[in-house]
Design a protein around this motif. Structure first.
Motif, PDB file in Angstrom:
ATOM      1  N   UNK A 137      -1.901 -31.329  55.113  1.00 58.95           N
ATOM      2  CA  UNK A 137      -1.862 -30.799  53.750  1.00 58.95           C
ATOM      3  C   UNK A 137      -3.275 -30.501  53.246  1.00 58.95           C
ATOM      4  N   UNK A 138      -4.240 -31.267  53.731  1.00 61.05           N
ATOM      5  CA  UNK A 138      -5.608 -31.121  53.212  1.00 61.05           C
ATOM      6  C   UNK A 138      -6.681 -31.145  54.295  1.00 61.05           C
ATOM      7  N   UNK A 139      -6.536 -31.993  55.297  1.00 63.63           N
ATOM      8  CA  UNK A 139      -7.633 -32.255  56.235  1.00 63.63           C
ATOM      9  C   UNK A 139      -7.586 -31.260  57.400  1.00 63.63           C
ATOM     10  N   UNK A 140      -8.142 -30.067  57.146  1.00 62.31           N
ATOM     11  CA  UNK A 140      -8.167 -28.999  58.146  1.00 62.31           C
ATOM     12  C   UNK A 140      -9.602 -28.493  58.324  1.00 62.31           C
ATOM     13  N   UNK A 141      -9.779 -27.765  59.424  1.00 65.90           N
ATOM     14  CA  UNK A 141     -11.031 -27.040  59.630  1.00 65.90           C
ATOM     15  C   UNK A 141     -11.057 -25.827  58.690  1.00 65.90           C
ATOM     16  N   UNK A 143     -11.184 -22.805  59.357  1.00 66.16           N
ATOM     17  CA  UNK A 143     -10.324 -21.707  59.811  1.00 66.16           C
ATOM     18  C   UNK A 143      -8.839 -22.063  59.741  1.00 66.16           C
ATOM     19  N   UNK A 144      -8.509 -23.225  59.152  1.00 76.10           N
ATOM     20  CA  UNK A 144      -7.115 -23.609  58.963  1.00 76.10           C
ATOM     21  C   UNK A 144      -6.538 -24.482  60.064  1.00 76.10           C
ATOM     22  N   UNK A 145      -7.290 -24.707  61.143  1.00 74.05           N
ATOM     23  CA  UNK A 145      -6.772 -25.527  62.245  1.00 74.05           C
ATOM     24  C   UNK A 145      -6.595 -26.977  61.812  1.00 74.05           C
ATOM     25  N   UNK A 146      -5.619 -27.634  62.411  1.00 76.91           N
ATOM     26  CA  UNK A 146      -5.368 -29.048  62.141  1.00 76.91           C
ATOM     27  C   UNK A 146      -6.457 -29.912  62.784  1.00 76.91           C
ATOM     28  N   UNK A 147      -6.817 -30.992  62.110  1.00 75.28           N
ATOM     29  CA  UNK A 147      -7.759 -31.964  62.685  1.00 75.28           C
ATOM     30  C   UNK A 147      -7.039 -33.216  63.192  1.00 75.28           C
ATOM     31  N   UNK A 148      -5.714 -33.237  63.077  1.00 79.87           N
ATOM     32  CA  UNK A 148      -4.959 -34.471  63.290  1.00 79.87           C
ATOM     33  C   UNK A 148      -5.130 -35.018  64.701  1.00 79.87           C
ATOM     34  N   UNK A 149      -5.005 -34.180  65.699  1.00 77.72           N
ATOM     35  CA  UNK A 149      -5.072 -34.663  67.083  1.00 77.72           C
ATOM     36  C   UNK A 149      -6.444 -35.250  67.395  1.00 77.72           C
ATOM     37  N   UNK A 150      -7.508 -34.629  66.878  1.00 73.42           N
ATOM     38  CA  UNK A 150      -8.850 -35.135  67.140  1.00 73.42           C
ATOM     39  C   UNK A 150      -9.078 -36.500  66.474  1.00 73.42           C
ATOM     40  N   UNK A 151      -8.517 -36.671  65.259  1.00 73.05           N
ATOM     41  CA  UNK A 151      -8.673 -37.954  64.580  1.00 73.05           C
ATOM     42  C   UNK A 151      -7.936 -39.053  65.349  1.00 73.05           C
ATOM     43  N   UNK A 152      -6.735 -38.745  65.813  1.00 68.63           N
ATOM     44  CA  UNK A 152      -5.984 -39.742  66.581  1.00 68.63           C
ATOM     45  C   UNK A 152      -6.717 -40.116  67.864  1.00 68.63           C
ATOM     46  N   UNK A 153      -7.394 -39.161  68.471  1.00 67.30           N
ATOM     47  CA  UNK A 153      -8.169 -39.451  69.677  1.00 67.30           C
ATOM     48  C   UNK A 153      -9.295 -40.435  69.347  1.00 67.30           C
ATOM     49  N   UNK A 154      -9.969 -40.220  68.203  1.00 71.79           N
ATOM     50  CA  UNK A 154     -11.017 -41.149  67.795  1.00 71.79           C
ATOM     51  C   UNK A 154     -10.477 -42.534  67.496  1.00 71.79           C
TER      52      UNK A 154
END
Length: 737
Positions: A137-141, A143-154
């Protein structure tokens, strides 16, 4: 002199690799980030570190918290972050204890950064708004890409055993468009040691989104999470809920968004400017600015700034509406930034006032989860009533006491004024309970953990409550050692030693009030073991009733104790295998007592120390075995009385018993009967084996037990469970005939 500031946010990078549309730094009223250099220069870092150190030295603070922030601090890269961390440690650690943390969006976390954070002891907080749907809903790059997968990796990296101790928790901003239970479950799935649920920053001029016709939507959203969290047994601390509960009990909230605690926090921007709390950027352009910087102004200068002083003003600094509110001492007027209205400044209630009132009504008085209701295995009650019980019954008693200990330790952690050592110990226990729960379990099963907790909550005359409470750090150190880790926290110095319960003590002399348990810094005295039991001559909370505990046993004293205990336990396992099975399942420690100068035997138990007996070493191993089985009967019955009401306390009858000169209440009689039942059984076995004098001892104990049973049965004090328990003992005595 202005009050000390002990929390510092250091903005090492002012840009971000995400474009979150709810970010107060980039998207709200204050746009000063555009005028900031992207990264903090080395000279600025050095001067900021010096300012923090000089302030800590001037105010003699026990420790400071420094959080690396942004923007996104990991954009500085491993080399840049290493330089910052080195400067901070070099300047501040010679003066006071430094708690280093970093708050990140998590997308750049990798093994190199985690290794760096492990090297410098930096704990990592990560922003995540829930499952992918909620987070996107809010935490995107940009260009609109999702950051969710990268955060879960961290986050997966932080859960790895080698990095788990770095994991500080997850920060989640509430959005009414997201399903609260899905958000809660997604956060819980990342196994955080703590969750921070934040109301989105808003003011009266830029209010938060609210559905039409719903007066308290944020309280409703959070209330659903609270109900589920409570039903789950509160598996992880949630700062907002815990802060409300703490403030409602009259304690410190530990949060600037709840309660009336003074806020001692300062921010350093990348150009070296001193600013107030970052959340003020949501109010208006320049709201956080002070006109000061680290090169020309000290921290004391900043603390004297009118804006900083206002945030430490407590009740008197609130508006008239708040001061007249019945829940003001809990909510504290809400977050300072959320009170702003053009033309009125911050002299207003929070824009979330209605939600805070509703949330407090739902959560402040909510009953805390009770310890799990334990039940004995089928047949265990009657087995215990017969005398020995069995391993399963004693294990069930131990599990019940473990649950009670957990609740008591949590109560100690949340009680009283802030205590840095206790707070650090509680934080470590929370981390270990997620990563290595068996280690925390072992620390809590130590017999004197519960005895210590009860003392903290009911301090006796002459006690030092803060020193006692600081022992929570020792309990955490014990859990860390059970996990095979070296505890990295300060422990209180008591009588010249640092105590790690169940493991040992480090003699360090009287220098200072706290120190880390490093064996190279003193003389390490381990808790020694014999016959599978700890012989605890070190725990500071091991005194037993009126009998004083012995000090550290000399080499000769230890040799005598070790040999006697090995022999006594061997005798019990041969002669009374039924009793020995329960003893092996539940007895964990024996505490040496000082001998009686008149030569009388001494032994006893502490009501809140399940699994421990205290004994003055008798002349023979045979005598020691009698004392062990006698005292462990008291241990079992004390725990059983926590589960079952065996007598009516309103019946204040006193009874005469053969083994005491003074009349005894019903509870004392039950204890005496239960202990002498086991002794009679032991002498019965010895009489059958032909041991001289055993027959007479058996007959005496049998007669005393039989008479005491008849006396207590003649009263009206026993409950149904009590009648059943006494009938079980009576059946054993009858069986001997």
């Amino acid at each position: 002199m202005p009050a000390a500031i002990t929390q510092f946010v250091v903005k090492v990078h002012s840009r971000c690799n995400l474009s979150c549309d709810h970010c107060y730094v980039y998207e709200h009223a204050d746009q000063s980030w555009r005028r900031q250099p992207p990264a903090m220069a080395p000279a600025t870092v050095r001067q900021a570190a010096r300012r923090i150190a000089e302030h800590a030295a001037a105010h003699r603070v026990d420790g400071v918290l420094v959080v690396l922030h942004g923007g996104e601090p990991t954009l500085l890269g491993p080399a840049g972050l290493r330089a910052v961390l080195a400067e901070l440690r070099a300047a501040i650690e010679p003066v006071t204890r430094l708690d280093l943390r970093i708050h990140t969006n998590g997308v750049l976390l990798d093994e190199r950064l985690c290794e760096l954070f492990a090297e410098y002891g930096v704990r990592v907080g990560v922003s995540l708004d829930g499952d992918r749907q909620a987070n996107d809903l809010h935490r995107r790059y940009a260009d609109g890409r999702s950051s969710h997968r990268q955060v879960l990796r961290g986050l997966a990296l932080l859960r790895r055993p080698e990095y788990r101790h770095l994991y500080a928790g997850i920060l989640c901003t509430v959005d009414l468009a997201a399903d609260p239970i899905r958000v809660y479950e997604a956060l819980l799935a990342e196994r955080p040691p703590r969750i921070d649920l934040l109301l989105p920053h808003a003011t009266w001029d830029a209010p938060p989104p609210r559905p039409a016709g719903v007066p308290t939507p944020y309280a409703d959203w959070l209330g659903r999470v609270h109900a589920r969290w409570t039903a789950d047994g509160r598996p992880v601390p949630v700062r907002l809920f815990d802060s409300i509960s703490a403030a409602a009990r009259g304690g410190p909230s530990g949060s600037e968004a709840i309660g009336l605690d003074p806020v001692g926090l300062a921010t350093v921007e990348t150009d070296g400017s001193w600013e107030q709390a970052d959340s003020l950027k949501t109010a208006f352009d320049g709201a956080a600015a002070t006109g000061m910087d680290v090169f020309s102004h000290s921290v004391d200068d900043l603390a004297a700034h009118p804006g900083a002083a206002a945030r430490r003003g407590g009740l008197a600094a609130l508006c008239a509406t708040c001061r007249a509110c019945p829940v003001v001492r809990i909510c504290g007027g809400g977050l300072y930034a959320h009170r702003h209205r053009a033309g009125h400044g911050f002299d207003n209630p929070s824009v979330y006032c209605a939600d805070l009132k509703a949330l407090i009504a739902r959560t402040a008085g909510a009953p805390r989860p009770q310890a799990p209701r334990h039940a004995l295995p089928e047949g265990a009650f009657d087995a215990l009533a017969a005398g020995p019980g069995d391993a399963a019954a004693v294990t069930a008693l131990a599990e019940m006491r473990l649950s009670l200990t957990r609740a008591l330790v949590a109560a100690v952690a949340g009680a009283g004024e802030p205590n840095r050592l206790a707070a650090d110990g509680w934080a470590l226990l929370a981390d270990l309970d997620t990563a290595r729960p068996e280690a925390v379990r072992a620390a809590f099963m130590h017999p004197y953990t519960q005895a210590w907790a009860v003392r903290c909550l009911r301090p006796p005359a002459g006690a030092d409550p803060e020193l006692d409470r600081a022992h929570l750090a020792g309990v955490a150190a014990a859990a860390a050692m059970h996990a095979g880790e070296r505890p990295d926290l300060l422990l209180p110095v008591r009588d010249g030693a640092l105590h790690v319960p169940g493991h040992g003590a480090l003699r360090v002399g009287a220098a200072g009030h706290a120190a880390p348990p490093r064996p190279e810094d003193g003389e390490w005295l381990p808790v020694r073991r014999a016959g599978g039991l700890a012989v605890d001559d070190l725990d500071p909370f091991r005194d037993c009733q009126d009998w004083p505990a012995a000090g550290r046993l000399s080499p000769a004293g230890w040799d005598a104790w070790s040999a006697a205990l090995e022999a006594a336990l061997g005798e019990l396992r041969r002669e009374l295998p039924g009793y020995a099975a329960g003893l092996d399942a539940g007895l964990r420690a024996v505490v040496p007592l000082r001998p009686d100068p008149a030569g009388h035997g001494r032994s006893g138990t502490a009501r809140h120390a399940f699994g421990a007996v205290a004994v003055a070493l008798p002349p023979s191993a045979a005598d020691l075995s009698v004392l062990l089985v006698h005292e462990f009967q008291h241990v079992k019955l004390s725990a059983l009385l926590d589960m079952y009401g065996l007598f009516d306390p309103a019946e204040r009858v006193l009874l005469r018993v053969p083994w005491r000169p003074d009349p005894r209440p019903v509870e004392g009689v039950l204890h005496g009967v239960y202990a002498h039942l086991a002794i009679a059984e032991l002498w019965r076995v010895r009489a059958r084996a032909g041991r001289p004098g055993a027959e007479a001892r058996f007959e005496r104990h049998r007669s005393e037990v039989r008479d005491a049973i008849e006396a207590v049965r003649a009263t009206r004090a026993l409950t149904a469970h009590g009648e059943r328990f006494v009938a079980g003992m009576h059946a054993t005595v009858t069986g001997w005939s």
